[in-house]
Scaffold this active site. Structure first.
Site, PDB file in Angstrom:
ATOM      1  N   GLN A 169     -15.694   1.793   6.391  1.00 14.96           N
ATOM      2  CA  GLN A 169     -14.912   1.533   7.603  1.00 14.96           C
ATOM      3  C   GLN A 169     -15.523   2.226   8.825  1.00 14.96           C
ATOM      4  OE1 GLN A 169     -13.548   2.281   4.603  1.00 14.96           O
ATOM      5  NE2 GLN A 169     -11.431   1.596   4.442  1.00 14.96           N
ATOM      6  N   ARG A 179       0.865  -1.184   0.000  1.00  9.82           N
ATOM      7  CA  ARG A 179       0.000   0.000   0.000  1.00  9.82           C
ATOM      8  C   ARG A 179       0.901   1.233   0.000  1.00  9.82           C
ATOM      9  NH1 ARG A 179      -5.212   0.451   3.436  1.00  9.82           N
ATOM     10  NH2 ARG A 179      -5.738   1.682   1.606  1.00  9.82           N
ATOM     11  N   LYS A 226      -7.925   8.873   4.721  1.00 10.97           N
ATOM     12  CA  LYS A 226      -8.996   8.250   3.947  1.00 10.97           C
ATOM     13  C   LYS A 226      -9.798   9.301   3.181  1.00 10.97           C
ATOM     14  CE  LYS A 226     -11.966   5.217   2.510  1.00 10.97           C
ATOM     15  NZ  LYS A 226     -11.596   4.243   1.481  1.00 10.97           N
ATOM     16  N   ASP A 235      -2.524   8.619   7.213  1.00  8.57           N
ATOM     17  CA  ASP A 235      -1.694   7.556   6.649  1.00  8.57           C
ATOM     18  C   ASP A 235      -0.321   8.058   6.248  1.00  8.57           C
ATOM     19  OD1 ASP A 235      -3.342   4.827   5.974  1.00  8.57           O
ATOM     20  OD2 ASP A 235      -4.636   6.571   6.154  1.00  8.57           O
TER      21      ASP A 235
END
Length: 380
Positions: free
Chosen positions: A212, A98, A264, A253
């Site tokens: 999520q 990722r 996100k 992130d």
């Protein structure tokens, strides 16, 4: 290779089944993950016997969240070493699983460095494997400790910004114990407010397209007896307009050197709404999420996810029909734009909360000083 083992979630807290753990059964060491794609319907464990299985688990979001990806990446290197696989090859595959999540590469490199150094010094693959595992376990412990410190700093900041108490907090995606060795990042702050009686309401964005927020944050909020309400992402504007949001708390992130925050997708619109409505927009993340080698937001590589995540919906134990294994909700052949993250510029971020303290205002110099202070603490 991965295997799955279903367990009942009845009566368990979110940490009733550990989100990630190392086990050494007679047939050889394994990394056991709580499969987050199956929540909240069931708590199912995914058993990874090699790095390739872990790479697939990371890509499929069975294991996810910036801090936990770092821990998983480190354990993945250790798993390859202990089982006698090619460590450098496994490390490269794990680090690239990722691209936006900087913690993943940090964890991989830490275990990889421990393996390399010990192998060069001793020439013993067994000792090198043990060193990689020790590095992974140390990172796991450190992440739990960092989570607790972030919660303390974040709660103090909320009390400073909102002295009246009764906090109504809006969050996006999932940032609790499912993404951490501890109780999370942004969610850990909310949980601290809840336990101290200062949380009035947690507003939970669904978080499209993989939900999520609905599947995971609501799951953790319910298990912690928290007052929470779920909303669609595009309902957030009306919530701000009604004066129902006191603060926005999200994770990250990757944080660039200038303070740009990749999180996100859907986080950036919340920052814009928060600025317009004079609501604090707070990012909670460990120092390892700050990437001084990425100068600004434009330099952050944003992961593009498959289109079927938008054109189909998936749910555990529901018959599937689409190409991606879900239920089609768009005409066949529909193209979809599906970035996993968006980038919020530093001028829209009220503060970044880390285990080493709070950065506000968010500037390149302030972040650099924080990282330097963190390195000094680590060395000492």
């Amino acid at each position: 290779m991965a295997d799955q083992d279903a367990r009942s979630g009845e009566g368990r807290r979110p940490t009733g089944i550990p989100v990630l753990r190392w086990e050494e059964p007679p047939e050889g060491p394994v990394l056991v993950l709580l499969d987050q794609t199956r929540l909240p319907a069931e708590e199912v464990e995914l058993v990874c016997t090699d790095a390739a299985a872990l790479v697939e688990a990371i890509r499929s979001l069975a294991v996810r969240g910036a801090p936990l990806l770092g821990v998983a990446g480190a354990y993945g290197v250790a798993l390859a070493a202990v089982r006698g696989f090619e460590v450098e090859e496994a490390a490269a595959a794990l680090a690239g699983a990722r691209p936006t999540a900087v913690n993943l590469g940090v964890g991989v490199r830490r275990a990889q460095a421990a393996h390399r150094e010990t192998l060069a010094r001793t020439g013993d693959p067994g000792q090198a494997a043990a060193a990689a595992l020790s590095a992974a376990r140390a990172l796991h412990r450190e992440d739990a400790e960092a989570s607790a410190r972030m919660a303390g700093h974040g709660l103090a900041l909320l009390d400073e910004l909102l002295p009246a108490g009764g906090h109504r907090v809006l969050t996006h995606c999932n940032t609790g114990s499912l993404v951490s060795g501890g109780e999370g990042t942004a969610f850990a702050v909310v949980l601290a407010a809840h336990r101290s009686g200062r949380l009035r309401r947690l507003w939970v964005d669904e978080t499209r397209p993989l939900l999520q927020g609905a599947r995971l944050t609501a799951y953790e909020a319910a298990r912690n007896d928290m007052a929470y309400t779920l909303l669609t992402d595009n309902a957030a504007g009306s919530l701000f307009a009604a004066g129902e949001v006191d603060a926005v708390l999200i994770g990250a992130d990757r944080i660039a050197a200038d303070g740009s925050v990749a999180n996100k997708v859907g986080s950036y619109p919340l920052a814009v709404l928060a600025r317009y409505h004079h609501v604090p927009f707070i990012v909670v993340a460990p120092v390892t999420t700050v990437d001084p080698d990425t100068p600004d937001g434009a330099s952050i590589e944003v992961e593009q996810r498959p289109g079927y995540e938008v054109t189909e919906v998936t749910a555990p134990q529901v018959p599937v029909a689409g190409a991606g294994g879900g239920i089609p909700v768009a005409p066949l052949g529909t193209q979809a734009y599906n970035p996993a993250f968006d980038v919020t510029p530093p001028e829209l971020v009220t503060a970044i909360v880390t285990e080493e303290g709070v950065v506000s205002p968010v500037t390149n110099d302030a972040l650099a000083a924080l990282c330097a202070r963190s390195r000094q603490v680590t060395i000492s």
